[in-house]
Scaffold this motif. Structure first.
Motif, PDB file in Angstrom:
ATOM      1  N   ALA A 732     102.139  80.026  52.383  1.00 12.93           N
ATOM      2  CA  ALA A 732     101.163  78.909  52.235  1.00 12.93           C
ATOM      3  C   ALA A 732     102.843  77.163  52.084  1.00 12.93           C
ATOM      4  CB  ALA A 732      99.851  78.765  51.080  1.00 12.93           C
ATOM      5  N   LEU A 733     103.596  77.810  50.894  1.00  8.61           N
ATOM      6  CA  LEU A 733     104.666  76.646  50.744  1.00  8.61           C
ATOM      7  C   LEU A 733     105.633  76.876  51.918  1.00  8.61           C
ATOM      8  CD1 LEU A 733     105.484  78.270  47.141  1.00  8.61           C
ATOM      9  CD2 LEU A 733     103.338  75.998  47.298  1.00  8.61           C
ATOM     10  N   SER A 734     105.634  77.491  52.583  1.00  7.71           N
ATOM     11  CA  SER A 734     106.505  77.694  53.701  1.00  7.71           C
ATOM     12  C   SER A 734     105.490  76.556  54.848  1.00  7.71           C
ATOM     13  CB  SER A 734     106.481  78.961  54.537  1.00  7.71           C
ATOM     14  OG  SER A 734     105.832  79.024  55.141  1.00  7.71           O
ATOM     15  N   VAL A 735     104.588  76.159  54.986  1.00  6.16           N
ATOM     16  CA  VAL A 735     104.158  75.922  56.221  1.00  6.16           C
ATOM     17  C   VAL A 735     103.328  74.501  55.469  1.00  6.16           C
ATOM     18  CG1 VAL A 735     103.321  77.621  57.458  1.00  6.16           C
ATOM     19  CG2 VAL A 735     101.636  76.946  55.813  1.00  6.16           C
ATOM     20  N   SER A 736     103.742  74.630  54.591  1.00  5.80           N
ATOM     21  CA  SER A 736     103.325  72.802  53.994  1.00  5.80           C
ATOM     22  C   SER A 736     104.140  71.968  53.901  1.00  5.80           C
ATOM     23  CB  SER A 736     103.233  73.177  52.535  1.00  5.80           C
ATOM     24  OG  SER A 736     103.739  73.441  51.080  1.00  5.80           O
ATOM     25  N   ASP A 737     104.275  70.585  53.720  1.00  2.78           N
ATOM     26  CA  ASP A 737     104.666  69.240  54.289  1.00  2.78           C
ATOM     27  C   ASP A 737     104.471  68.161  52.410  1.00  2.78           C
ATOM     28  OD1 ASP A 737     104.265  69.624  56.972  1.00  2.78           O
ATOM     29  OD2 ASP A 737     102.483  68.632  57.040  1.00  2.78           O
ATOM     30  N   ILE A 738     103.679  68.733  51.688  1.00  2.00           N
ATOM     31  CA  ILE A 738     103.769  68.224  50.779  1.00  2.00           C
ATOM     32  C   ILE A 738     103.419  69.279  49.604  1.00  2.00           C
ATOM     33  CG2 ILE A 738     102.683  66.042  48.630  1.00  2.00           C
ATOM     34  CD1 ILE A 738     101.736  64.930  51.463  1.00  2.00           C
ATOM     35  N   VAL A 739     104.078  69.332  48.634  1.00  4.47           N
ATOM     36  CA  VAL A 739     103.785  70.705  46.791  1.00  4.47           C
ATOM     37  C   VAL A 739     103.364  69.983  45.775  1.00  4.47           C
ATOM     38  CG1 VAL A 739     104.695  72.397  45.974  1.00  4.47           C
ATOM     39  CG2 VAL A 739     105.369  72.341  47.999  1.00  4.47           C
ATOM     40  N   LEU A 740     102.315  70.261  45.263  1.00  2.00           N
ATOM     41  CA  LEU A 740     102.026  70.013  44.204  1.00  2.00           C
ATOM     42  C   LEU A 740     102.146  70.412  43.021  1.00  2.00           C
ATOM     43  CD1 LEU A 740      97.706  68.604  45.043  1.00  2.00           C
ATOM     44  CD2 LEU A 740     100.257  67.906  45.519  1.00  2.00           C
ATOM     45  N   LEU A 741     103.047  70.396  42.401  1.00  2.00           N
ATOM     46  CA  LEU A 741     103.532  70.954  41.944  1.00  2.00           C
ATOM     47  C   LEU A 741     102.550  71.699  40.716  1.00  2.00           C
ATOM     48  CD1 LEU A 741     107.605  70.333  40.587  1.00  2.00           C
ATOM     49  CD2 LEU A 741     106.839  72.327  42.107  1.00  2.00           C
ATOM     50  N   ASN A 742     101.892  70.659  39.676  1.00  2.00           N
ATOM     51  CA  ASN A 742     101.449  71.096  38.450  1.00  2.00           C
ATOM     52  C   ASN A 742      99.581  71.482  38.567  1.00  2.00           C
ATOM     53  OD1 ASN A 742      99.885  68.473  39.785  1.00  2.00           O
ATOM     54  ND2 ASN A 742     100.915  67.254  37.833  1.00  2.00           N
ATOM     55  N   ASN A 743      99.136  71.832  40.839  1.00  2.00           N
ATOM     56  CA  ASN A 743      98.270  71.988  40.574  1.00  2.00           C
ATOM     57  C   ASN A 743      96.741  71.005  39.975  1.00  2.00           C
ATOM     58  OD1 ASN A 743      99.172  74.973  41.630  1.00  2.00           O
ATOM     59  ND2 ASN A 743      99.475  75.042  39.642  1.00  2.00           N
ATOM     60  N   SER A 744      97.532  69.851  40.252  1.00  2.00           N
ATOM     61  CA  SER A 744      96.533  69.303  39.845  1.00  2.00           C
ATOM     62  C   SER A 744      95.576  68.521  40.969  1.00  2.00           C
ATOM     63  CB  SER A 744      96.607  68.572  38.824  1.00  2.00           C
ATOM     64  OG  SER A 744      95.814  67.281  38.466  1.00  2.00           O
ATOM     65  N   LEU A 745      94.080  68.248  41.196  1.00  5.33           N
ATOM     66  CA  LEU A 745      93.156  67.687  42.087  1.00  5.33           C
ATOM     67  C   LEU A 745      94.017  65.975  41.326  1.00  5.33           C
ATOM     68  CD1 LEU A 745      89.789  69.045  42.433  1.00  5.33           C
ATOM     69  CD2 LEU A 745      91.628  68.762  43.768  1.00  5.33           C
ATOM     70  N   LYS A 746      94.403  65.566  40.617  1.00  2.00           N
ATOM     71  CA  LYS A 746      94.706  64.056  40.004  1.00  2.00           C
ATOM     72  C   LYS A 746      95.940  63.753  40.843  1.00  2.00           C
ATOM     73  CE  LYS A 746      93.150  60.697  38.001  1.00  2.00           C
ATOM     74  NZ  LYS A 746      92.201  59.887  38.174  1.00  2.00           N
ATOM     75  N   SER A 747      96.731  64.724  40.730  1.00  2.33           N
ATOM     76  CA  SER A 747      97.953  64.321  41.825  1.00  2.33           C
ATOM     77  C   SER A 747      97.651  64.216  43.350  1.00  2.33           C
ATOM     78  CB  SER A 747      98.608  66.376  41.420  1.00  2.33           C
ATOM     79  OG  SER A 747      99.067  65.908  39.929  1.00  2.33           O
ATOM     80  N   LEU A 748      96.524  64.828  43.621  1.00  3.09           N
ATOM     81  CA  LEU A 748      96.622  64.805  44.729  1.00  3.09           C
ATOM     82  C   LEU A 748      96.254  63.453  45.806  1.00  3.09           C
ATOM     83  CD1 LEU A 748      95.646  65.716  47.875  1.00  3.09           C
ATOM     84  CD2 LEU A 748      93.971  67.061  47.274  1.00  3.09           C
ATOM     85  N   GLU A 749      94.748  62.465  44.181  1.00  2.29           N
ATOM     86  CA  GLU A 749      94.434  61.523  44.259  1.00  2.29           C
ATOM     87  C   GLU A 749      95.950  60.463  44.144  1.00  2.29           C
ATOM     88  OE1 GLU A 749      92.280  58.509  41.762  1.00  2.29           O
ATOM     89  OE2 GLU A 749      91.766  60.267  41.317  1.00  2.29           O
ATOM     90  N   GLU A 750      96.706  60.719  43.434  1.00  2.00           N
ATOM     91  CA  GLU A 750      98.040  59.549  43.059  1.00  2.00           C
ATOM     92  C   GLU A 750      98.650  59.675  44.752  1.00  2.00           C
ATOM     93  OE1 GLU A 750      99.673  61.430  39.265  1.00  2.00           O
ATOM     94  OE2 GLU A 750      98.971  59.583  38.175  1.00  2.00           O
ATOM     95  N   SER A 751      98.493  61.200  45.471  1.00  2.00           N
ATOM     96  CA  SER A 751      99.936  61.461  46.496  1.00  2.00           C
ATOM     97  C   SER A 751      99.568  60.191  47.735  1.00  2.00           C
ATOM     98  CB  SER A 751      99.367  62.994  46.756  1.00  2.00           C
ATOM     99  OG  SER A 751      98.702  62.987  47.765  1.00  2.00           O
ATOM    100  N   PHE A 752      97.950  60.171  47.757  1.00  2.00           N
ATOM    101  CA  PHE A 752      97.248  59.231  48.754  1.00  2.00           C
ATOM    102  C   PHE A 752      97.490  57.429  47.763  1.00  2.00           C
ATOM    103  CE2 PHE A 752      95.011  62.730  50.374  1.00  2.00           C
ATOM    104  CZ  PHE A 752      94.565  62.607  51.079  1.00  2.00           C
TER     105      PHE A 752
END
Length: 820
Positions: A732-752
């Motif tokens: 999953a990491l190899s095909v991804s374009d972005i990695v959220l190191l802390n696994n937090s959904l809050k980080s997903l929001e911050e990425s947007f």
């Protein structure tokens, strides 16, 4: 003795030392060999591209190439692609022009075994991918040398050292310019005061001489970088910003020399110095801006330990981190940073993982749990087993991802660069037309136009047009914002593999989320267990089956069994993992009797013709032996912290959120209701997940997919932007374009949020540069701007773009509303 040009390198030599080959002449056998090599391979059009330029004769191949095939060299510089090919970054010496790049790429592409060869002309850095079964690296190096160039491995530390040296040189040139310009400014005060109050002609000449003395080193020493940039631009048929700066300064200098040696009018040595100085200071502040943007990368690099203590047969050894192998036992003292990913073999430990996840609280670990490189041991001395070398470690992967993302370009930057290339030619043409119109049509704005004065005014207006135009701000608009955006994202544990994904994420309209491990914590707990046959032997078979799966449900049941029973692992065979369903296997007892074991969901049982009714709002796991269900488990997963708030905020940005899960409909419905997700799809396998993504894209949706498991990898690969959690499976990491190191959904929001802010500021920067040029160029054409003011305003426009980009760092309470 007459001089003759070599037919390959175009260098001139005495006729008597040339090698004659029919009507051809070569300075050495190397040039002769390369010439015939290119002819035979159909690459002789290289000489048309080379034109009259000269190149270095071929380097004689020596015997030092064996080092490129050694194990130590491979460990330090060579990586392996997902397709199993070898990859290396090389620096190619001897590249002087685009023709050299063309020749190297053509020769390498035509070499059997080389898969990819891309050379960056500005840095001479080449990315080479090859099949090691067909060709080795030493043969590639010899191939490069055979056509007149040399190559060696790109070393980031050497590149950093060269960058620091270049920065020091830039600073010295700038300080020389500032010192000289300050002196010229004092002289100019006297000159311009005398212009209004009357000044003796002899004193005026002395001031001109002093200005000449101070401005000359500014132009030819401090301004050398602009001469150099303009020269290489012209060699590649590009009129760049350096050409505009140096042409404006040089013409002003030549005209001032004419005045100094007896011509009528005013000299503009002060403008020469100030043009160079203002632009230099502007460029230096750009460098400072970029430096602050890559500080995150520098901090990570500087914190990497250079050595590690390993335990070998009870003896401690200190080895360089590149010499430590998988399986080695590493000892880590309190306060030391782990250099490798591994598995804890001490009974317990406490780690500070804030550098990766941003989590400030210490993380307690027990024997067998994972240790991540870059994290700090908080307490006592511990030991762990290396599972990944430093080269493949989390920490090194972060550094590599950051380096790649900082050097990549989004689509909008390519467009801006294309505009800026034509911009310089347009400005030069406008300047020439301005001069012609002013000089020949005698435009009169109240000046005394008689002879030289008329020429002087026309000339100065034309120079002002050149100097005030700023393709620099246009070219800076995107990269400086991207650098700062990438840096801010990295500080929050968000690693973008390429900067272009900022643009895609900013314009995305659909977010697809996996459930387990993405929306939920992925740490399922057995809420209810029913063992229909409490035979310990059968439970041993269940235990033996689930330890062959890495799925979160299997791991949870394994923990439950270990906590409640004392079990032994049995040897199974024909073990098969059925994606998104479970695991099947066979067992043979001491009497030779075979048993079919099945563990998974209802779908897996139905596929194996086992009819069993089981209805629950929770995730379920069923275990059957020879078509008879032996045990059932209901598991519940906790939602991640702030999950509901995060989903609401993402939806508030105008992004449609969809949950995609392999779980049953009741479980999916329960989670979707808790989070306020209206759209969800349940009971889907990996292929169906990927098909769902493709269907969305067919309807012109820009799709972002976030997942963490092997079963998400196909869907992730199909999405426009693939986001993997830091604890994701390797695939999953190899095909991804972005990695959220802390696994937090809050980080997903911050990425947007940060992506949208960055993209907004990119568009603002482009608008600023376009408005600036639209206002100032007509003013300069009309004669209302002198070169001095033009140079100052051009620098300010670049600084305005840099300063505006710095606003990306500012936290804004209304960020989410801004992103709507």
């Amino acid at each position: 003795m007459s001089k003759i040009k070599c037919n390959h390198c175009h260098l001139e030599y005495d006729d008597d030392i040339m090698i004659k080959d029919g009507n051809l002449h070569f300075c050495c056998k190397g040039c002769q060999g390369v010439y015939h090599l290119l002819k035979s391979d159909g690459l002789d059009s290289f000489y048309d591209k080379l034109g009259n330029k000269t190149i270095t004769p071929p380097i004689q191949a020596d015997n030092d190439v064996e080092k490129f095939d050694t194990q130590s060299f491979e460990e330090n510089f060579i990586s392996v692609t997902n397709d199993g090919y070898k990859k290396i970054d090389l620096i190619i010496e001897g590249i002087h022009c685009a023709a050299c790049v063309w020749l190297n790429e053509k020769v390498l592409f035509n070499t059997d075994g080389i898969i990819e060869a891309n050379i960056n002309f500005s840095t001479n850095k080449a990315k080479i991918v090859w099949d090691n079964e067909k060709i080795n690296l030493s043969q590639i190096i010899l191939k490069i040398r055979s056509i007149g160039y040399n190559a060696y491995a790109y070393d980031a530390s050497i590149a950093d050292e060269q960058a620091s040296k270049a920065k020091r040189d830039f600073f010295i040139r700038m300080m020389v310019a500032v010192f000289a310009t300050m002196n010229i400014m004092m002289l100019s005060v006297a000159k311009y005061t005398g212009f209004f109050t009357g000044i003796d002609e002899e004193i005026k000449n002395y001031i001109h001489i002093a200005e000449f003395i101070f401005s000359t080193p500014v132009l030819f020493y401090s301004g050398w970088i602009f001469f150099k940039g303009a020269y290489y631009g012209l060699k590649n048929r590009i009129l760049n910003m350096d050409f505009l700066v140096i042409s404006g300064a040089s013409f002003s200098y030549i005209f001032s020399l004419y005045i100094l040696f007896g011509g009528k009018g005013e000299s503009y040595f002060d403008s020469v110095a100030m043009i160079i100085t203002f632009v230099l200071v502007g460029k230096y502040l750009e460098v400072i801006g970029k430096k602050s943007a890559v500080d995150t990368l520098d901090k990570i690099k500087s914190s990497i330990p250079l050595e590690a203590t390993i335990i070998e047969e009870g003896v401690k050894k200190v080895l360089p981190i590149n010499s430590v192998k998988v399986g080695d036992i590493v000892e880590l003292k309190a306060g030391e940073k782990a250099s490798f990913d591994g598995k804890l073999i001490s009974s317990s430990a406490s780690f500070d993982e804030s550098s990766l996840s941003g989590e400030s609280l210490p993380i307690d670990k027990i024997k067998g749990e994972k240790i991540f490189s870059g994290t700090i041991n908080n307490e006592s001395v511990i030991r762990y087993e290396v599972e990944k070398t430093y080269k493949d470690s989390t920490l090194n992967s972060i550094v590599t991802l950051l380096e790649d993302s900082l050097s990549s370009k989004p689509k909008i930057e390519h467009k801006a660069n294309e505009i800026s290339k034509g911009f310089s030619l347009t400005i030069l043409s406008l300047s020439i037309i301005t001069f012609i119109v002013w000089y020949y049509f005698g435009i009169d704005l109240g000046f005394d136009y008689d002879g030289v004065n008329h020429f002087e005014k026309s000339f100065i207006v034309a120079i002002s047009v050149i100097v005030i135009a700023c393709p620099c701000a246009l070219a800076l608009a995107t990269p400086i914002a991207n650098l700062i955006g990438i840096s801010e994202l990295a500080k929050r544990g968000l690693l973008f593999k390429e900067a272009k994904f900022i643009e895609t994420l900013a314009t995305a309209d659909t977010l697809v989320l996996d459930k387990t491990g993405t929306i939920t914590k992925g740490k399922l707990k057995v809420k209810k267990a029913k063992i229909l046959d409490n035979n310990i032997h059968k439970l041993n078979l269940l235990y033996s089956l689930i330890i062959n799966s890495n799925h979160p449900i299997s791991k949870s049941i394994k923990r439950y069994l270990q906590d409640n029973y004392t079990l032994q692992e049995k040897e199974l065979f024909d073990i098969k993992t059925i994606s998104a369903k479970g695991v099947i296997a066979k067992y043979r007892n001491i009497d030779g009797k075979k048993f079919n074991l099945i563990g998974g969901n209802i779908k897996l049982l139905k596929d194996n013709k086992i009819n069993y009714k089981f209805d629950s709002e929770n995730s379920i796991y069923l275990f059957a032996i020879d078509s008879k269900v032996i045990a059932t488990f209901e598991l519940e997963d906790e939602l991640k912290d702030n999950a509901k708030e995060t989903i609401f905020n993402i939806n508030s940005m105008g992004i449609n959120t969809v949950m995609l899960t392999g779980d049953n409909n009741k479980t999916a419905s329960k989670v979707a209701k808790q989070l306020g997700i209206r759209n969800y799809v349940s009971d889907v396998n990996p292929i169906e997940k990927a098909q769902f993504i493709e269907d969305l894209k067919k309807h012109n949706r820009i799709v972002v997919m976030a997942g963490d498991g092997i079963n998400d990898s196909v869907a992730l690969a199909k999405s426009d932007v693939a986001i993997a959690m830091g604890n994701s499976a390797d695939i999953a990491l190899s095909v991804s374009d972005i990695v959220l190191l802390n696994n937090s959904l809050k980080s997903l929001e911050e990425s947007f949020i940060i992506s949208k802010r960055t993209y907004k500021f990119i568009k603002q920067n482009l608008l600023i540069s376009l408005i600036y040029n639209a206002i100032t160029i007509p003013l300069a054409i009309a004669g209302y701007v002198i070169p001095l003011v033009a140079a100052l305003s051009m620098s300010l426009s670049s600084l305005l773009v840099v300063g505006n980009s710095m606003r990306i760092k500012l936290k804004n309470r209304g960020e989410i509303n801004d992103c709507k």
